[in-house]
Scaffold this motif. Structure first.
Motif, PDB file in Angstrom:
ATOM      1  N   ALA A  84       0.828  -1.206   0.000  1.00  0.00           N
ATOM      2  CA  ALA A  84       0.000   0.000   0.000  1.00  0.00           C
ATOM      3  C   ALA A  84       0.862   1.255   0.000  1.00  0.00           C
ATOM      4  N   ASP A  85       1.984   1.218   0.688  1.00  0.00           N
ATOM      5  CA  ASP A  85       2.863   2.393   0.710  1.00  0.00           C
ATOM      6  C   ASP A  85       3.426   2.681  -0.678  1.00  0.00           C
ATOM      7  N   ALA A  86       3.701   1.625  -1.425  1.00  0.00           N
ATOM      8  CA  ALA A  86       4.211   1.823  -2.791  1.00  0.00           C
ATOM      9  C   ALA A  86       3.140   2.467  -3.671  1.00  0.00           C
ATOM     10  N   LEU A  87       1.879   2.094  -3.474  1.00  0.00           N
ATOM     11  CA  LEU A  87       0.800   2.704  -4.257  1.00  0.00           C
ATOM     12  C   LEU A  87       0.633   4.183  -3.907  1.00  0.00           C
ATOM     13  N   VAL A  88       0.728   4.503  -2.630  1.00  0.00           N
ATOM     14  CA  VAL A  88       0.590   5.900  -2.217  1.00  0.00           C
ATOM     15  C   VAL A  88       1.738   6.729  -2.773  1.00  0.00           C
ATOM     16  N   ALA A  89       2.935   6.174  -2.725  1.00  0.00           N
ATOM     17  CA  ALA A  89       4.076   6.897  -3.265  1.00  0.00           C
ATOM     18  C   ALA A  89       3.941   7.125  -4.763  1.00  0.00           C
ATOM     19  N   ALA A  90       3.337   6.158  -5.473  1.00  0.00           N
ATOM     20  CA  ALA A  90       3.175   6.314  -6.921  1.00  0.00           C
ATOM     21  C   ALA A  90       2.180   7.418  -7.261  1.00  0.00           C
ATOM     22  N   LEU A  91       1.222   7.675  -6.383  1.00  0.00           N
ATOM     23  CA  LEU A  91       0.199   8.707  -6.630  1.00  0.00           C
ATOM     24  C   LEU A  91       0.497  10.011  -5.904  1.00  0.00           C
ATOM     25  N   GLU A  92       1.691  10.157  -5.438  1.00  0.00           N
ATOM     26  CA  GLU A  92       2.045  11.338  -4.643  1.00  0.00           C
ATOM     27  C   GLU A  92       1.960  12.629  -5.450  1.00  0.00           C
ATOM     28  N   GLU A  93       2.111  12.558  -6.752  1.00  0.00           N
ATOM     29  CA  GLU A  93       2.078  13.779  -7.565  1.00  0.00           C
ATOM     30  C   GLU A  93       0.679  14.409  -7.607  1.00  0.00           C
ATOM     31  N   GLN A  94      -0.341  13.657  -7.308  1.00  0.00           N
ATOM     32  CA  GLN A  94      -1.712  14.187  -7.343  1.00  0.00           C
ATOM     33  C   GLN A  94      -2.058  14.995  -6.081  1.00  0.00           C
TER      34      GLN A  94
END
Length: 361
Positions: A182-192
């Motif tokens: 889940a942390d990897a998914l959040v990091a991937a969407l951090e630009e939003q």
């Protein structure tokens, strides 16, 4: 008070003019005047009308009102009588009003003012009549205008609130992740983060999540004022494939979920010619996907050379001849009933190619 014209004193002090008509004496006096009898003194106030004797031969039958007090116009009294002051005043007042009215109409300025007043009154009356006969349509129009204004105001409020910094993304929640970090998914969407929720770039979100091979599908949910929820469905492994490095755990689409040098426990080994691109592999995974957990846990291997010859090998040595993936749900129900009545070890083969006439060997 000014004396009326022709009034010089009491009747006793006046000398009547000489008369030559019949009924008078040679001295110019009437018999009554000569003897002093019949002469009376007027006690009426000076404001009343004054009658003067006529010089006509017929005697004092007509009299002229030479002047009236209070500015009243002169008139005539016929028949030898007198008109009362109140009657004369009323007649004079009525005549004056008529005269003034006629004069006002004849005046240019007054006529124009009257015309303008009449036009204004006419327009006012017409407006009142129009309002009286159109109140229903005006009420409907008012209701429509109010409704439209309310919709516009609500739209502006929603748009203004939605695109304001108050609706900026601040939190990302991931739901359904077990194999995926889940942390990897959040990091991937951090630009939003920091973008208003209505302005999120969901195309970029899809591009970022597609890099995670274990995600089969996902759904995003915006929760005002600043939360984005990502619900993911991970790929479900159905079996293992032998590889040069060991074993690859794959799903029904052949996507490798994980690799290990040892065979994963609880998953059957899939034996299919030409790998994950073959029709046999697709048929085998389609059959395994519909099996209940009670049967899937007893699977050892699944083999298929074509889409019509799927074979299941159970732990304990028994074999299941399945055939094609058609009617797989029905075949699974029939196989479960056969395994309850005839457990593994009591029979060598379960043939459910034709589920209506299953065969035990």
């Amino acid at each position: 008070m000014r004396r009326p014209q022709g009034f010089t004193g009491p009747p006793s002090a006046r000398k009547p003019p000489a008369q030559t008509t019949s009924g008078k004496t040679t001295s110019g006096k009437t018999p009554a005047e000569s003897t002093g009898r019949g002469a009376t003194r007027s006690e009426s106030p000076s404001t009343g009308p004054v009658t003067l004797p006529s010089t006509d031969a017929a005697g004092p039958t007509n009299a002229r009102i030479t002047r009236l007090p209070f500015g009243l116009s002169a008139g005539r009294v016929s028949g030898g009588g007198t008109k009362s002051a109140s009657d004369g005043a009323r007649d004079a007042a009525q005549g004056a009003r008529a005269t003034l009215t006629a004069g006002a109409k004849l005046t240019g300025g007054a006529a124009r003012a009257g015309l303008r007043a009449a036009k204004r009154a006419r327009k006012r009356y017409e407006r009142q009549e129009v309002r009286r006969f159109t109140w229903r349509s005006r009420r409907r129009r008012t209701n429509w205008v109010v409704s439209l204004a309310a919709v516009v105001v609500m739209t502006l409020v929603v748009v203004g609130a939605g695109y304001s910094p108050l609706m900026a993304l601040r939190t990302i929640e991931v739901v359904g992740a077990s194999r995926v970090s889940a942390d990897a998914l959040v990091a991937a969407l951090e630009e939003q983060v920091g973008t208003p929720l209505p302005l999120l770039d969901f195309g970029q979100v899809k591009e970022e999540l597609s890099q995670f091979m274990l995600i089969q599908s996902y759904v995003t949910e915006s929760r005002p004022p600043g939360t984005l929820v990502v619900r993911i469905v991970e790929r479900e492994p159905v079996g293992a494939l032998a590889s040069a490095a060991g074993f690859d755990l794959v799903d029904a689409a052949g996507i490798v979920i994980e690799s290990s040098p040892d065979r994963p426990a609880g998953y059957p080994l899939i034996d299919a010619d030409n790998g994950v691109e073959s029709a046999g592999f697709r048929a085998a995974t389609a059959v395994v996907s519909v099996l209940p957990d009670s049967i899937r846990s007893q699977l050892d291997t699944v083999s298929a050379e074509t889409k019509d010859d799927v074979t299941l090998n159970l732990v304990g040595g028994a074999r299941v001849v399945w055939g094609s993936p058609e009617e797989s749900e029905y075949k699974a129900v029939v196989l479960g009933a056969l395994m309850v009545g005839h457990p593994v070890g009591t029979v060598n083969e379960y043939d459910v190619t034709s589920p209506d006439s299953a065969v035990l060997r």
